[in-house]
Design a protein around this motif. Sequence first.
Motif, PDB file in Angstrom:
ATOM      1  N   PRO A 167      96.679  19.846  -3.420  1.00 29.12           N
ATOM      2  CA  PRO A 167      97.617  18.987  -2.687  1.00 29.12           C
ATOM      3  C   PRO A 167      97.760  19.462  -1.250  1.00 29.12           C
ATOM      4  N   LYS A 168      98.242  18.586  -0.398  1.00 26.03           N
ATOM      5  CA  LYS A 168      98.472  18.974   0.998  1.00 26.03           C
ATOM      6  C   LYS A 168      99.673  19.902   1.117  1.00 26.03           C
ATOM      7  N   GLY A 169     100.686  19.666   0.296  1.00 22.44           N
ATOM      8  CA  GLY A 169     101.874  20.503   0.344  1.00 22.44           C
ATOM      9  C   GLY A 169     101.727  21.744  -0.505  1.00 22.44           C
ATOM     10  N   ASN A 170     102.548  22.745  -0.229  1.00 18.51           N
ATOM     11  CA  ASN A 170     102.562  23.962  -1.038  1.00 18.51           C
ATOM     12  C   ASN A 170     103.420  23.714  -2.279  1.00 18.51           C
ATOM     13  N   PRO A 171     102.816  23.722  -3.492  1.00 16.31           N
ATOM     14  CA  PRO A 171     103.582  23.366  -4.688  1.00 16.31           C
ATOM     15  C   PRO A 171     104.832  24.211  -4.891  1.00 16.31           C
ATOM     16  N   GLY A 172     104.717  25.531  -4.727  1.00 17.61           N
ATOM     17  CA  GLY A 172     105.868  26.396  -4.941  1.00 17.61           C
ATOM     18  C   GLY A 172     107.009  26.079  -3.991  1.00 17.61           C
ATOM     19  N   GLN A 173     106.686  25.904  -2.724  1.00 17.51           N
ATOM     20  CA  GLN A 173     107.724  25.608  -1.730  1.00 17.51           C
ATOM     21  C   GLN A 173     108.363  24.248  -1.981  1.00 17.51           C
ATOM     22  N   MET A 174     107.534  23.273  -2.354  1.00 11.75           N
ATOM     23  CA  MET A 174     108.067  21.919  -2.549  1.00 11.75           C
ATOM     24  C   MET A 174     108.926  21.842  -3.811  1.00 11.75           C
ATOM     25  N   TRP A 178     112.896  20.758  -3.933  1.00 13.31           N
ATOM     26  CA  TRP A 178     113.431  19.699  -4.797  1.00 13.31           C
ATOM     27  C   TRP A 178     114.674  20.195  -5.542  1.00 13.31           C
ATOM     28  N   LEU A 179     114.574  21.411  -6.077  1.00 17.68           N
ATOM     29  CA  LEU A 179     115.702  21.952  -6.839  1.00 17.68           C
ATOM     30  C   LEU A 179     116.899  22.220  -5.941  1.00 17.68           C
ATOM     31  N   LEU A 180     116.652  22.762  -4.757  1.00 15.64           N
ATOM     32  CA  LEU A 180     117.750  23.043  -3.832  1.00 15.64           C
ATOM     33  C   LEU A 180     118.448  21.759  -3.390  1.00 15.64           C
ATOM     34  N   ALA A 181     117.652  20.714  -3.188  1.00 20.09           N
ATOM     35  CA  ALA A 181     118.228  19.437  -2.756  1.00 20.09           C
ATOM     36  C   ALA A 181     118.831  18.664  -3.923  1.00 20.09           C
ATOM     37  N   LEU A 293     100.160  13.786  -7.061  1.00 22.01           N
ATOM     38  CA  LEU A 293      99.646  14.182  -5.754  1.00 22.01           C
ATOM     39  C   LEU A 293     100.502  13.614  -4.627  1.00 22.01           C
ATOM     40  N   GLN A 294     100.968  12.385  -4.798  1.00 18.74           N
ATOM     41  CA  GLN A 294     101.842  11.795  -3.792  1.00 18.74           C
ATOM     42  C   GLN A 294     103.120  12.618  -3.641  1.00 18.74           C
ATOM     43  N   ALA A 295     103.633  13.131  -4.767  1.00 17.77           N
ATOM     44  CA  ALA A 295     104.850  13.945  -4.728  1.00 17.77           C
ATOM     45  C   ALA A 295     104.644  15.217  -3.924  1.00 17.77           C
ATOM     46  N   PHE A 296     103.423  15.746  -3.945  1.00 19.83           N
ATOM     47  CA  PHE A 296     103.114  16.981  -3.214  1.00 19.83           C
ATOM     48  C   PHE A 296     102.473  16.701  -1.855  1.00 19.83           C
ATOM     49  N   GLY A 297     102.681  15.500  -1.336  1.00 26.15           N
ATOM     50  CA  GLY A 297     102.215  15.193   0.018  1.00 26.15           C
ATOM     51  C   GLY A 297     100.824  14.617   0.096  1.00 26.15           C
ATOM     52  N   GLY A 298     100.241  14.230  -1.037  1.00 28.13           N
ATOM     53  CA  GLY A 298      98.888  13.693  -1.038  1.00 28.13           C
ATOM     54  C   GLY A 298      97.863  14.766  -1.318  1.00 28.13           C
ATOM     55  N   GLU A 299      96.625  14.348  -1.495  1.00 27.17           N
ATOM     56  CA  GLU A 299      95.558  15.297  -1.826  1.00 27.17           C
ATOM     57  C   GLU A 299      94.878  15.817  -0.578  1.00 27.17           C
ATOM     58  N   ASP A 300      94.613  17.091  -0.576  1.00 25.51           N
ATOM     59  CA  ASP A 300      93.834  17.718   0.486  1.00 25.51           C
ATOM     60  C   ASP A 300      92.367  17.507   0.141  1.00 25.51           C
TER      61      ASP A 300
END
Length: 349
Positions: A167-174, A178-181, A293-300
Motif C-alpha cells: 500500500p502507499k500508506g504505512n499500515p502500522g501508522q494508519m 484510525w484507533l486514535l480518531a 488498499l483504498q483504506a491504506f491510500g491505494g496500492e504502491d
Amino acid sequence: MWFKNIYVYRLTRPFEISPEQLGEHLEALCFAPCTNQQVVSSGWVPPLGPTSEAYTHAANGRIMLCLRRQEKVLPAAVVNEAVDEHIGAIEAAEHRKVSRKERDKVKDEVIFTLMPRAFARSSLHYAYIDAGAGLVVVNASSTKRAEELLDELREAIGSLPVIPLRPKGNPGQMMTSWLLAGTPPQGFGFGHECELRDPSEEGGIVRCKYQDLLSEEINNHLKAGMTATKLGLSWLGGIDCMIDDQLGIKRLKFDDLIEERTDDLDAEGAAAQFDADFVLMTEELSGFFRDLLQAFGGEDLPEGMPAVGAAAPVEANAAAEQVESEAPAVASEPASELEPEPLAPAEGA
C-alpha cells in the motif's frame, strides 16, 4: 477450500501461461511421499481431489492450484529417551562420561534409526492466480509457508516475478491513527482484536481480544506512544479478519450469508460445489482487496501494472452455474492427516 489466512503478491509481468500449460508443469513436479530418510516432501496435487487428473482448476479467469506438504514427525520425548538409553549404555560399559560432541553424534544416529518408522503429517496449501488483476493469492499461515509455495511454483514454470502487495500508506501508522480518531476506514468497521507494540528497543506488547477497541485503556496505550501492529476489521461486504502491519490478512472469516449463496446453486457433486465456492470466494476477495488498499491510500504499484480489480469479472453465480454442468463429481480430501509410512500420494492444497 475457503481461505483462512492470506498473503497477496503482485505479478510484475503479465502471467500468460494457460491453465492447461500450467497443469502440465505442475504435474511434472507432482507430490511423492517422504522416503525413509526424508524429513519433508512437497509437490503439486489436483485441487479437486485424488479422483481428478487436472492439476489446475480454472474459473472466471482465475486458476486454483494446490501444493501438498508432508513432514515426518518424531516426538522430541521419544528421541531424547532413546538417546539417554544409548548414552547410559556407553557410560556403563566404558566407565566414562560421554562428551557433548559424542552425545550429538548419538542423537543423529538415533534419528536416522527412528526416521523410517516416524509418522507422516500432511497439509494442503491452496493458492490462486488472478492473471487479469495481476495477483497471486496464497492461503498460508505464515510468510514462510507462502514463500515456500511460490518457490515451488517458480521451480515448476521457470520464472515467477512477484512482490508482496504494497500500500502507499504505512499500515502500522494508519491503523494507529484510525484507533486514535475512533473512526474506521470507509467500508470497514472495527473488530474486537488488536495488538499494540512499544516501538522502543525493549518495548512491551499488548494483545487485546474481545475488547472495545475504542476503550479508554487502549486509547491511553496509543497516546503513550504504542502503535497498532495488528487490527481486527470487519469489511461491510461480509468479511471479518485481522490485518497486520505487513498487510498480512489473518483469521479470515466469510459471513454465513456469503457461503450460503453457493448452497442456493444446488451444485451436484463435489467438483461443482468446489467450483461454485471458488468463484464466489474469489469474487468477494476481489472487492475486499480493492477496498482494503483504498483504506491504506491505494496500492504502491510497479510501473505499468493494473490496479487491483482492474479486470472485469464474470458474474459469480453465472460462472458457477456454467461449470456446474461440466465438472465431474469428485471426493475431497481433508486438509490435514496423520498417517504411518508408507503413504500413497493423494490430493492436496
